[in-house]
Design an enzyme around this catalytic site. Structure first.
Site, PDB file in Angstrom:
ATOM      1  CB  THR A  23      -0.930  -0.067   1.324  1.00  0.00           C
ATOM      2  OG1 THR A  23      -1.716  -1.184   1.164  1.00  0.00           O
ATOM      3  CG2 THR A  23      -1.876   1.184   1.423  1.00  0.00           C
ATOM      4  CB  THR A 102       0.908  -3.602   6.384  1.00  0.00           C
ATOM      5  OG1 THR A 102      -0.513  -3.426   5.706  1.00  0.00           O
ATOM      6  CG2 THR A 102       1.412  -2.214   6.231  1.00  0.00           C
ATOM      7  CG  ASP A 103      -2.056  -7.649   3.876  1.00  0.00           C
ATOM      8  OD1 ASP A 103      -2.318  -6.694   4.769  1.00  0.00           O
ATOM      9  OD2 ASP A 103      -2.813  -7.937   3.095  1.00  0.00           O
TER      10      ASP A 103
HETATM   11  N1  GLU Z   1      -2.437  -6.563   0.822  1.00  0.00           N
HETATM   12  C1  GLU Z   1      -1.452  -5.676   0.393  1.00  0.00           C
HETATM   13  C2  GLU Z   1      -0.066  -5.903   1.076  1.00  0.00           C
HETATM   14  O1  GLU Z   1       0.214  -6.526   2.333  1.00  0.00           O
HETATM   15  C3  GLU Z   1      -1.723  -4.241   1.009  1.00  0.00           C
HETATM   16  C4  GLU Z   1      -1.891  -3.890   2.205  1.00  0.00           C
HETATM   17  C5  GLU Z   1      -1.145  -3.113   2.956  1.00  0.00           C
HETATM   18  O2  GLU Z   1       0.230  -2.822   2.479  1.00  0.00           O
HETATM   19  O3  GLU Z   1      -1.300  -2.505   3.820  1.00  0.00           O
HETATM   20  O4  GLU Z   1       0.656  -5.321   0.559  1.00  0.00           O
END
Ligand code: GLU
Length: 337
Positions: A23, A102-103
């Site tokens: 993200t 972040t996942d």
């Molecule tokens: N699902 C994606 C990831 O982990 C977007 C979520 C994010 O980065 O917060 O890259």
């Protein structure tokens, strides 16, 4: 390099950015929209945007991947590890930032923490809101990461994760909320430091100065399955993990790592076949200790202690890859922090 930044002073930190997507590089195409696509903004664009903030740092970037971190895996981890190795060997690099979704940031951070020496700062950073969303947290988190990666006091702390104005150790950090910008928490320790673009306060001295890597980088990561426990559960999920060729099993157990009698019996059967079993918990926070409700000594299980199932999986993969099979030696690895 950002024009006009690199010649500021001899102490200007030189930081390598390794981009993987997520993200923090995401775009919604609208400041108010809910949907967005991760990994849309290239590393050059991100470094240029950071340059406009006037950060006192010489930044250079390399794109490792441009994916949501749900798609991060062995290929990206190998590329990241070797890029960080090169950065460690390069006297012209003071620190490394990895931009990451972040996942699965906690899994990448923990894998790197276990396989890299505790030398130059390595900082994973992400964002909960895409770059073009109103109230986007990406550039602030990035500026905070630059502050941490450029700080000599960040040396010898292992891999760090910077999110929500806080700095976490890879061993402690987890994603604990699906959409708040304050989504990351630490256990058993909270943050090691609080950070803003203008300040950085460490709560204790670096604890790992001079420590080498705990594990050699593996030739391959063995298959380890996580079995999620629930009420009214039979042994089928354990049996199918074994049928899939799992070389190890992590139980995301009830409470203190518990499961129904048929599941525990099937897991004990796995141990007798040479497939190690680590009991973790599906509960968000807390220790899973040995021999509380489950007789680990009799069944040959390992207790995950402070590690959640996804972190326990990474550690178990490295233990299996490095040839450790004795349950007591495995337990010692889970007891260590
Ligand atoms: N699902 C994606 C990831 O982990 C977007 C979520 C994010 O980065 O917060 O890259």
């Amino acid at each position: 390099m950002i024009p006009g930044i690199e010649d500021q002073t001899l102490t200007t930190p030189r930081i390598t950015i390794l981009a993987t997507g997520g993200t923090i590089a995401g775009s919604a195409g609208s400041a108010l929209g809910r949907g967005y696509r991760a990994g849309q903004i290239g590393i050059d664009e991100m470094v240029a945007a950071a340059g406009e903030l006037g950060l006192v740092a010489a930044l250079s970037g390399e794109e490792i991947a441009a994916v949501g971190s749900q798609d991060i895996g062995w290929r990206e981890w190998q590329a990241l590890y070797h890029a960080i190795e090169r950065a460690f060997a390069d006297p012209a690099v003071d620190g490394v930032i990895v931009t990451h979704g972040t996942d699965t940031a906690e899994e990448t951070a923990w894998l790197l923490d276990l396989t890299l020496p505790a030398g130059k700062p390595v900082v994973l950073v992400g964002a909960m809101r895409p770059a073009d969303a109103v109230g986007s947290d990406g550039m602030r988190n990035f500026a905070n990461a630059v502050r941490v990666a450029g700080d000599p006091a960040a040396h010898g702390r292992g891999v760090l994760v910077v999110m929500g104005d806080a700095v976490f150790a890879a061993s402690d950090v987890r994603k604990a909320a699906t959409s708040n910008i304050d989504a990351f928490k630490g256990f058993p320790r909270g943050p090691l430091a609080l950070v803003s673009p203008a300040s950085l306060d460490w709560f204790a001295p670096a604890a790992k100065v001079g420590q080498g890597a705990r594990f050699a980088w593996p030739g391959v990561l063995p298959r380890v399955e996580i079995v999620y426990a629930h009420a009214d559960m039979d042994a089928a999920p354990v049996e199918s993990a074994l049928a899939m060729g799992a070389r190890g099993v992590v139980l995301a157990g009830l409470g203190q790592g518990n499961a129904s009698a048929p599941v525990l019996d099937a897991l004990e059967g796995a141990v007798t076949k040479g497939v190690p079993v680590v009991r973790a918990s599906r509960v968000d926070e807390g220790y899973v200790d040995r021999n509380v409700e489950v007789d680990d000594d009799a069944r040959g299980f390992v207790a995950a202690r402070s590690f959640n199932p996804q972190k326990a999986r990474v550690l178990l993969q490295l233990l299996i890859a490095s040839g450790v099979s004795d349950p007591a030696a495995m337990q010692a690895a889970f007891d260590r922090r």
